[in-house]
Write an enzyme that holds these catalytic residues in place. Sequence first.
Site, short mmCIF file in Angstrom:
data_model
loop_
_atom_site.label_atom_id
_atom_site.label_comp_id
_atom_site.label_asym_id
_atom_site.label_seq_id
_atom_site.Cartn_x
_atom_site.Cartn_y
_atom_site.Cartn_z
N THR A 38 -5.75 -11.52 3.98
CA THR A 38 -6.87 -10.84 3.33
C THR A 38 -8.05 -11.80 3.12
OG1 THR A 38 -5.98 -11.39 1.17
CG2 THR A 38 -5.34 -9.25 2.10
N GLY B 51 -4.58 -4.56 -3.54
CA GLY B 51 -5.62 -3.56 -3.78
C GLY B 51 -4.90 -2.34 -4.31
N HIS B 52 -5.04 -2.07 -5.59
CA HIS B 52 -4.26 -1.00 -6.24
C HIS B 52 -5.19 0.11 -6.71
CE1 HIS B 52 -0.69 -3.92 -7.18
NE2 HIS B 52 -0.91 -3.74 -5.90
N ASP C 91 0.81 -1.23 0.00
CA ASP C 91 0.00 0.00 0.00
C ASP C 91 0.84 1.27 0.00
OD1 ASP C 91 -2.23 -1.67 0.13
OD2 ASP C 91 -2.21 -1.68 2.31
N GLN D 3 1.97 -6.18 -3.14
CA GLN D 3 2.44 -6.27 -1.75
C GLN D 3 3.72 -5.41 -1.59
OE1 GLN D 3 1.45 -9.66 -3.25
NE2 GLN D 3 -0.46 -8.76 -2.66
N VAL E 80 2.26 14.03 -4.21
CA VAL E 80 1.70 14.94 -3.20
C VAL E 80 0.17 14.88 -3.13
CG1 VAL E 80 3.67 16.53 -3.19
CG2 VAL E 80 1.84 16.86 -4.87
N LYS F 241 1.89 2.13 -5.02
CA LYS F 241 2.52 1.58 -6.24
C LYS F 241 1.69 1.87 -7.47
CE LYS F 241 2.40 -2.54 -4.35
NZ LYS F 241 2.03 -2.17 -2.97
P1 GDP Z 1 -0.76 0.19 -3.62
O1 GDP Z 1 -1.33 -1.09 -3.13
O2 GDP Z 1 0.69 0.33 -3.30
O3 GDP Z 1 -1.04 0.46 -5.07
O4 GDP Z 1 -1.49 1.35 -2.78
P2 GDP Z 1 -3.05 1.43 -2.40
O5 GDP Z 1 -3.80 1.85 -3.59
O6 GDP Z 1 -3.51 0.23 -1.68
O7 GDP Z 1 -3.01 2.56 -1.28
C1 GDP Z 1 -2.50 3.83 -1.52
C2 GDP Z 1 -3.61 4.83 -1.20
O8 GDP Z 1 -3.05 6.12 -1.13
C3 GDP Z 1 -4.66 4.92 -2.30
O9 GDP Z 1 -5.89 5.27 -1.72
C4 GDP Z 1 -4.15 6.04 -3.19
O10 GDP Z 1 -5.20 6.71 -3.89
C5 GDP Z 1 -3.55 6.96 -2.16
N1 GDP Z 1 -2.38 7.74 -2.61
C6 GDP Z 1 -1.39 7.37 -3.47
N2 GDP Z 1 -0.45 8.35 -3.54
C7 GDP Z 1 -0.87 9.33 -2.72
C8 GDP Z 1 -0.31 10.59 -2.33
O11 GDP Z 1 0.76 11.01 -2.74
N3 GDP Z 1 -1.03 11.33 -1.43
C9 GDP Z 1 -2.22 10.91 -0.90
N4 GDP Z 1 -2.84 11.70 -0.03
N5 GDP Z 1 -2.77 9.74 -1.25
C10 GDP Z 1 -2.10 8.95 -2.13
P1 IMO Z 2 -0.88 -4.30 -2.18
O1 IMO Z 2 -0.45 -4.86 -3.50
C1 IMO Z 2 -0.87 -4.61 2.16
C2 IMO Z 2 -0.91 -8.64 3.88
C3 IMO Z 2 -2.14 -9.06 4.64
C4 IMO Z 2 -1.52 -9.98 5.67
C5 IMO Z 2 -0.41 -10.68 4.89
C6 IMO Z 2 -0.83 -12.05 4.34
O2 IMO Z 2 -2.19 -3.61 -2.21
O3 IMO Z 2 0.21 -3.49 -1.56
P2 IMO Z 2 -2.40 -12.78 2.33
O4 IMO Z 2 -3.85 -12.53 2.08
O5 IMO Z 2 -1.51 -12.27 1.26
O6 IMO Z 2 -2.11 -14.21 2.68
O7 IMO Z 2 -2.08 -11.96 3.67
O8 IMO Z 2 -0.12 -9.82 3.80
N1 IMO Z 2 -1.14 -8.17 2.49
C7 IMO Z 2 -1.08 -6.88 2.12
N2 IMO Z 2 -0.89 -5.76 2.85
N3 IMO Z 2 -0.98 -4.52 0.81
C8 IMO Z 2 -1.14 -5.64 0.08
O9 IMO Z 2 -1.13 -5.61 -1.27
C9 IMO Z 2 -1.25 -6.88 0.72
N4 IMO Z 2 -1.41 -8.15 0.29
C10 IMO Z 2 -1.35 -8.93 1.38
O10 IMO Z 2 -2.78 -7.95 5.22
O11 IMO Z 2 -0.88 -9.21 6.67
MG MG Z 3 -2.85 -1.74 -1.80
#
Ligand code: GDP
Ligand code: IMO
Ligand code: MG
Length: 429
Positions: free
Chosen positions: A129, A40-41, A13, A225, A416, A16
């Site tokens: 998850t 979750g992207h 999270d 991840q 940002v 990416k």
């Molecule tokens: P990922 O799994 O690494 O792709 O990240 P996620 O999408 O799960 O979580 C990142 C969260 O932060 C999402 O809700 C994005 O919309 C948000 N986000 C990404 N970059 C920024 C940023 O620079 N600032 C803020 N405030 N939110 C961001």
């Molecule tokens: P993205 O791609 C954050 C965490 C789960 C748990 C551990 C094992 O969005 O960054 P699993 O279901 O994979 O067996 O769970 O890994 N986890 C993540 N945490 N971002 C993710 O993906 C994750 N995918 C799995 O919360 O701690």
């Molecule tokens: Mg994510």
Amino acid sequence: MPNSVIVGAQWGDEGKAKVIDYLTEGADLVIRFQGGSNAGHTVIVDGVKYVFHLVPSGIISPGKICIIGNGVVVDPEQLLKEIDELAVNGIDASGRLFVSNLAHLVLPYHKALDLAAESGLGAGKIGTTGRGIGPAYADKVSRLGLRMDDLYDWDVFCKKFMTGFDAAKRKIELLYGGEFSLNADEILNRYGEMRENLLPFIEDTCRYIFKAERSGKKLLFEGAQGTFLDIDHGTYPFVTSSNTVAGSACIGAGVGPQSIHHCVGIVKTYTTRVGNGPFPTELNDAIGEELRNAGKEFGTTTGRPRRCGWLDAVMVRKAVQLNGITRLALTKLDVLSDLDEIKICTHYEISGKRVEQYPSSERELAEAVPIYKTLPGWKRDISECKSFTDLPVEAVDYINVIRNQCYDIEVLIVSVGPDRSQTIEVKSI
Ligand code: GDP
Ligand code: IMO
Ligand code: MG
């Protein structure tokens, strides 16, 4: 743009998908290579939000080819759901999205096993998850898995399905003492219907990527991840079940190492973690709460509140080493804007000794006490800053400390805000 792999440098999270979306402009193929719908992207373009679990984030950019590689474990129901959601948003994935024939399937009994294993662990549970990821990879390694390719021959599919189904039933009932309520006929009927919709997406993606690269197409590998959720290098056993580090892109997409020229490490400018396990810089106080609220730190896949803490440079340095990170992308800097001061962990103290290297031992990590450097905050909204020179001097200083702590690696991007437009390109690759 040279072929690049994008990886999370922390516990997932990191933002990416936002960076991948931004970099997709310079690529032709966007390739997922590991994980499954545990990811979750999130991408936001002009206020429209897209959330992906399996489909590469590149799909929202017209004309780009998206690949779900052999290293991904694919939940077919989730895949079709995402394809349908894209259609609602006016995006037709057909002809642009391909799933490896060698990718393993996540089946309903894998999810049941995931939940049963977690409840069996009680207080020691991983906090997965619940998407069936661990059991699907376990079946793959045990040579009991079903692959996309099996969908071509329905009789073979049903036979292999029943073997896996019966094994899962026995395991849940006898090992975990749980109730197994799945109905094989019902699932097979559903899969029989879904099959027709899935077959057009199946492809020998290794060959496809090879041919594309030979014809000059540029590859962007989308990691899921984060480094510290890697099955080998992460905070085992509180990890996911795949290799999340950059090297995994070769195996999970079926390319050689020479096909990857850069590794961009995505670093959230503080740290978050969902699920259980060690977290040396965690803040169980008002500042942690403030970060969670300002950063909207609630899981994209499960909605769980994310644990929050200061940026841990000891971890990021380890991520640089493990992935061969050549550029940093720093995200969510705007989230820190209200803080009076910002801390960054530069070292740990373990058994009274100052330690620079991230410990590979679980025991040592459990003892690690962070040593912080404290910097002044900037107390100014930066979400409208368009260039590096627009940033307050305190924010630039913080960025320079991060760089300095991480072998002076160049910063490619500073993010940002969540929208595509809130991206400062510091230096192109
Ligand atoms: P990922 O799994 O690494 O792709 O990240 P996620 O999408 O799960 O979580 C990142 C969260 O932060 C999402 O809700 C994005 O919309 C948000 N986000 C990404 N970059 C920024 C940023 O620079 N600032 C803020 N405030 N939110 C961001
Ligand atoms: P993205 O791609 C954050 C965490 C789960 C748990 C551990 C094992 O969005 O960054 P699993 O279901 O994979 O067996 O769970 O890994 N986890 C993540 N945490 N971002 C993710 O993906 C994750 N995918 C799995 O919360 O701690
Ligand atoms: Mg994510």
